[in-house]
Design a protein around this motif. Sequence first.
Motif, short mmCIF file in Angstrom:
data_model
loop_
_atom_site.label_atom_id
_atom_site.label_comp_id
_atom_site.label_asym_id
_atom_site.label_seq_id
_atom_site.Cartn_x
_atom_site.Cartn_y
_atom_site.Cartn_z
N LEU A 107 0.83 -1.21 0.00
CA LEU A 107 0.00 0.00 0.00
C LEU A 107 0.86 1.26 0.00
CD1 LEU A 107 -2.96 -0.94 2.38
CD2 LEU A 107 -3.01 -0.65 -0.11
N GLU A 108 1.97 1.24 0.73
CA GLU A 108 2.89 2.39 0.72
C GLU A 108 3.41 2.64 -0.69
OE1 GLU A 108 3.80 4.71 2.99
OE2 GLU A 108 2.27 3.87 4.28
N SER A 109 3.74 1.57 -1.41
CA SER A 109 4.22 1.70 -2.79
C SER A 109 3.14 2.27 -3.70
CB SER A 109 4.67 0.35 -3.33
OG SER A 109 5.80 -0.11 -2.64
N LEU A 110 1.89 1.90 -3.45
CA LEU A 110 0.79 2.40 -4.28
C LEU A 110 0.40 3.84 -3.92
CD1 LEU A 110 -1.40 -0.83 -4.35
CD2 LEU A 110 -0.05 0.14 -6.24
N ARG A 111 0.69 4.25 -2.71
CA ARG A 111 0.34 5.62 -2.28
C ARG A 111 1.20 6.69 -2.95
NH1 ARG A 111 0.02 3.34 3.44
NH2 ARG A 111 -2.17 2.75 3.60
N VAL A 112 2.30 6.30 -3.56
CA VAL A 112 3.16 7.28 -4.23
C VAL A 112 2.95 7.29 -5.75
CG1 VAL A 112 4.86 7.33 -2.39
CG2 VAL A 112 5.15 5.71 -4.29
N VAL A 113 1.89 6.65 -6.21
CA VAL A 113 1.54 6.68 -7.63
C VAL A 113 1.26 8.14 -8.01
CG1 VAL A 113 -0.34 6.07 -9.21
CG2 VAL A 113 0.67 4.33 -7.74
N PRO A 114 1.69 8.57 -9.19
CA PRO A 114 1.41 9.95 -9.60
C PRO A 114 -0.09 10.26 -9.59
CG PRO A 114 2.96 8.91 -11.11
CD PRO A 114 2.46 7.83 -10.19
N ALA A 115 -0.44 11.44 -9.12
CA ALA A 115 -1.85 11.83 -8.99
C ALA A 115 -2.59 11.75 -10.31
CB ALA A 115 -1.94 13.24 -8.42
N GLU A 116 -1.90 11.97 -11.43
CA GLU A 116 -2.57 11.98 -12.73
C GLU A 116 -2.81 10.58 -13.30
OE1 GLU A 116 1.86 12.44 -13.40
OE2 GLU A 116 0.40 13.40 -12.08
N ALA A 117 -2.27 9.53 -12.67
CA ALA A 117 -2.48 8.16 -13.15
C ALA A 117 -3.97 7.81 -13.10
CB ALA A 117 -1.66 7.18 -12.33
N ARG A 118 -4.46 7.21 -14.17
CA ARG A 118 -5.88 6.85 -14.24
C ARG A 118 -6.11 5.35 -14.03
NH1 ARG A 118 -8.56 10.59 -12.86
NH2 ARG A 118 -10.39 9.60 -13.72
N THR A 119 -5.22 4.52 -14.58
CA THR A 119 -5.34 3.07 -14.43
C THR A 119 -4.00 2.52 -13.97
OG1 THR A 119 -7.03 2.97 -16.16
CG2 THR A 119 -5.94 0.91 -15.59
N VAL A 120 -3.97 2.05 -12.75
CA VAL A 120 -2.74 1.56 -12.13
C VAL A 120 -2.82 0.04 -12.01
CG1 VAL A 120 -1.32 1.59 -10.04
CG2 VAL A 120 -2.40 3.71 -10.87
N LEU A 121 -1.78 -0.62 -12.47
CA LEU A 121 -1.69 -2.07 -12.35
C LEU A 121 -0.59 -2.41 -11.36
CD1 LEU A 121 -2.41 -4.97 -13.32
CD2 LEU A 121 -0.63 -4.69 -15.06
N PHE A 122 -0.95 -3.19 -10.35
CA PHE A 122 0.02 -3.74 -9.40
C PHE A 122 0.18 -5.21 -9.74
CE2 PHE A 122 0.06 -6.46 -5.57
CZ PHE A 122 1.36 -6.26 -5.19
N VAL A 123 1.41 -5.67 -9.97
CA VAL A 123 1.67 -7.09 -10.24
C VAL A 123 2.56 -7.62 -9.12
CG1 VAL A 123 2.51 -8.83 -11.87
CG2 VAL A 123 1.58 -6.66 -12.73
N GLY A 124 2.00 -8.53 -8.33
CA GLY A 124 2.72 -9.07 -7.19
C GLY A 124 2.49 -10.55 -6.99
N HIS A 125 2.63 -10.98 -5.76
CA HIS A 125 2.65 -12.39 -5.39
C HIS A 125 1.56 -12.67 -4.34
CE1 HIS A 125 6.74 -12.47 -7.13
NE2 HIS A 125 6.82 -11.26 -6.61
N ASN A 126 1.17 -13.94 -4.29
CA ASN A 126 0.30 -14.36 -3.21
C ASN A 126 1.17 -14.87 -2.06
OD1 ASN A 126 -2.29 -13.74 -3.71
ND2 ASN A 126 -2.96 -15.80 -4.17
N PRO A 127 0.71 -14.75 -0.86
CA PRO A 127 -0.64 -14.35 -0.45
C PRO A 127 -0.87 -12.84 -0.40
CG PRO A 127 0.61 -14.94 1.49
CD PRO A 127 1.52 -15.21 0.32
N THR A 128 0.19 -12.05 -0.62
CA THR A 128 0.07 -10.60 -0.44
C THR A 128 -0.93 -9.98 -1.41
OG1 THR A 128 2.35 -10.55 0.34
CG2 THR A 128 1.37 -8.45 -0.28
#
Length: 170
Positions: A92-113
């Motif tokens: 979530l900390e990594s996603l909170r620094v996404v640029p404000a103008e971003a419209r569609t953000v894709l997070f690609v990670g691992h389970n179980p996270t």
Amino acid sequence: MTSRRHLIVMRHAKAEPFAASDHARELTDRGLRDARDAGRYLADTGRVPDHAVVSTAARTQGTWRAVMESSGSSAEAVLDSVVYSGSADMVLESLRVVPAEARTVLFVGHNPTAAFVAHLLEDGNGEASVLEQMLAGYPTSAMAVFEPSVPWEQLGPETCRLVDFYVGRG
């Protein structure tokens, strides 16, 4: 095409079971097909990523490349080692620094996270059938699609409405 913002929480596609290290595991042929299918789905639904946050593992980077190419995205991924080994809070900390103008953000990670982040974000206002799909499991190439109700920097528990759940199966 929608003017709403979207956050897509994706688990990497199917990877080989063994490599020199867990971090080095590459996608299988099936994983590559599934990731491409997921990218086509995003293009077909008007959710082409304009920003991506991706784990540094080979399998997540391979998933991102296949999704990017098949969706027509021109976004450059932010590779984040915290996403590889970190907790949901760190993601979530990594996603909170996404640029404000971003419209569609894709997070690609691992389970179980990835599954935990998706469950944490979900605010309970989405369609019950979509939630049921997500609760049934978070297999490889699964994508939970959210509409955030807050700016990126305020992402947290129960701040996004679940609007779609899709599992790439090429």
